[in-house]
Design a protein around this motif. Structure first.
Motif, PDB file in Angstrom:
ATOM      1  N   PHE A  74       0.739  -1.284  -0.052  1.00  0.00           N
ATOM      2  CA  PHE A  74       0.021  -0.029  -0.016  1.00  0.00           C
ATOM      3  C   PHE A  74       0.831   1.238  -0.059  1.00  0.00           C
ATOM      4  O   PHE A  74       0.786   2.281  -0.867  1.00  0.00           O
ATOM      5  CB  PHE A  74      -0.961   0.062   1.197  1.00  0.00           C
ATOM      6  N   ALA A  75       1.831   1.370   0.938  1.00  0.00           N
ATOM      7  CA  ALA A  75       2.682   2.398   0.827  1.00  0.00           C
ATOM      8  C   ALA A  75       3.497   2.572  -0.367  1.00  0.00           C
ATOM      9  O   ALA A  75       3.509   3.717  -0.921  1.00  0.00           O
ATOM     10  CB  ALA A  75       3.660   2.180   2.162  1.00  0.00           C
ATOM     11  N   GLY A  76       4.116   1.436  -1.057  1.00  0.00           N
ATOM     12  CA  GLY A  76       4.688   1.546  -2.217  1.00  0.00           C
ATOM     13  C   GLY A  76       3.790   2.170  -3.349  1.00  0.00           C
ATOM     14  O   GLY A  76       4.261   2.855  -4.199  1.00  0.00           O
ATOM     15  N   LYS A  77       2.734   1.695  -3.496  1.00  0.00           N
ATOM     16  CA  LYS A  77       1.610   2.024  -4.425  1.00  0.00           C
ATOM     17  C   LYS A  77       0.977   3.576  -4.507  1.00  0.00           C
ATOM     18  O   LYS A  77       1.240   4.224  -5.397  1.00  0.00           O
ATOM     19  CB  LYS A  77       0.150   1.154  -4.134  1.00  0.00           C
ATOM     20  N   ILE A  78       1.087   3.904  -3.204  1.00  0.00           N
ATOM     21  CA  ILE A  78       0.765   5.445  -2.910  1.00  0.00           C
ATOM     22  C   ILE A  78       2.012   6.067  -3.363  1.00  0.00           C
ATOM     23  O   ILE A  78       1.531   7.035  -4.124  1.00  0.00           O
ATOM     24  CB  ILE A  78       0.408   5.712  -1.439  1.00  0.00           C
ATOM     25  N   VAL A  92       1.636  13.335  -2.265  1.00  0.00           N
ATOM     26  CA  VAL A  92       0.883  13.229  -0.867  1.00  0.00           C
ATOM     27  C   VAL A  92       1.695  14.135   0.245  1.00  0.00           C
ATOM     28  O   VAL A  92       2.959  14.437   0.021  1.00  0.00           O
ATOM     29  CB  VAL A  92       0.834  11.759  -0.386  1.00  0.00           C
ATOM     30  N   LYS A  93       0.911  14.782   0.973  1.00  0.00           N
ATOM     31  CA  LYS A  93       1.362  15.751   1.939  1.00  0.00           C
ATOM     32  C   LYS A  93       2.537  15.117   2.884  1.00  0.00           C
ATOM     33  O   LYS A  93       3.551  15.443   2.888  1.00  0.00           O
ATOM     34  CB  LYS A  93       0.316  16.442   2.495  1.00  0.00           C
ATOM     35  N   LYS A  94       1.997  14.090   3.648  1.00  0.00           N
ATOM     36  CA  LYS A  94       2.589  13.387   4.472  1.00  0.00           C
ATOM     37  C   LYS A  94       2.090  11.898   4.492  1.00  0.00           C
ATOM     38  O   LYS A  94       0.806  11.696   4.441  1.00  0.00           O
ATOM     39  CB  LYS A  94       2.569  13.902   5.959  1.00  0.00           C
ATOM     40  N   LEU A  95       3.176  11.098   4.776  1.00  0.00           N
ATOM     41  CA  LEU A  95       2.821   9.465   4.812  1.00  0.00           C
ATOM     42  C   LEU A  95       3.275   9.067   6.251  1.00  0.00           C
ATOM     43  O   LEU A  95       4.484   8.901   6.412  1.00  0.00           O
ATOM     44  CB  LEU A  95       3.569   8.658   3.642  1.00  0.00           C
ATOM     45  N   TYR A  96       2.524   9.028   7.029  1.00  0.00           N
ATOM     46  CA  TYR A  96       2.704   8.265   8.306  1.00  0.00           C
ATOM     47  C   TYR A  96       2.682   7.038   8.379  1.00  0.00           C
ATOM     48  O   TYR A  96       1.556   6.390   7.875  1.00  0.00           O
ATOM     49  CB  TYR A  96       1.683   8.769   9.421  1.00  0.00           C
ATOM     50  N   LEU A  97       3.917   6.243   8.968  1.00  0.00           N
ATOM     51  CA  LEU A  97       3.864   4.621   8.562  1.00  0.00           C
ATOM     52  C   LEU A  97       4.103   4.353  10.451  1.00  0.00           C
ATOM     53  O   LEU A  97       4.938   4.809  11.139  1.00  0.00           O
ATOM     54  CB  LEU A  97       5.277   4.337   8.312  1.00  0.00           C
ATOM     55  N   VAL A  98       2.943   3.692  10.820  1.00  0.00           N
ATOM     56  CA  VAL A  98       2.965   3.148  12.046  1.00  0.00           C
ATOM     57  C   VAL A  98       3.821   1.714  12.104  1.00  0.00           C
ATOM     58  O   VAL A  98       3.158   0.732  11.701  1.00  0.00           O
ATOM     59  CB  VAL A  98       1.630   3.009  12.529  1.00  0.00           C
ATOM     60  N   VAL A  99       4.555   1.526  13.030  1.00  0.00           N
ATOM     61  CA  VAL A  99       5.250   0.355  13.254  1.00  0.00           C
ATOM     62  C   VAL A  99       5.347  -0.032  14.673  1.00  0.00           C
ATOM     63  O   VAL A  99       5.647   0.889  15.577  1.00  0.00           O
ATOM     64  CB  VAL A  99       6.908   0.578  12.670  1.00  0.00           C
TER      65      VAL A  99
END
Length: 67
Positions: free
Chosen positions: A28-32, A39-46
């Motif tokens: 999903f992150a790669g596709k976006i 995109v303004k910001k991409l927050y990744l929860v780990v």
């Protein structure tokens, strides 16, 4: 009602991805990032023990798979 394309909808938006190191999260992150790099910001929860291991996990699993 006017229809809007997904590319226009994602432009300049902040997006939260929960489970970013899982299979679907990586895809999903790669596709976006591929289809809408504006995109303004991409927050990744780990989930990790501390900030250092979380950053290592992001760099090893997410960054490598999206590049």
């Amino acid at each position: 009602m006017e229809s809007i394309s997904p590319l226009q909808f994602l432009k300049d938006k902040s997006i939260l991805v929960i489970g970013a190191t899982g299979f679907l999260g990586k895809v999903f992150a790669g596709k976006i990032l591929r289809i809408q790099p504006n995109v303004k910001k991409l927050y990744l929860v780990v989930r990790a023990a501390d900030a250092k291991s979380a950053m290592k996990q992001i760099l090893d699993e997410v960054y490598v798979s999206t590049s």
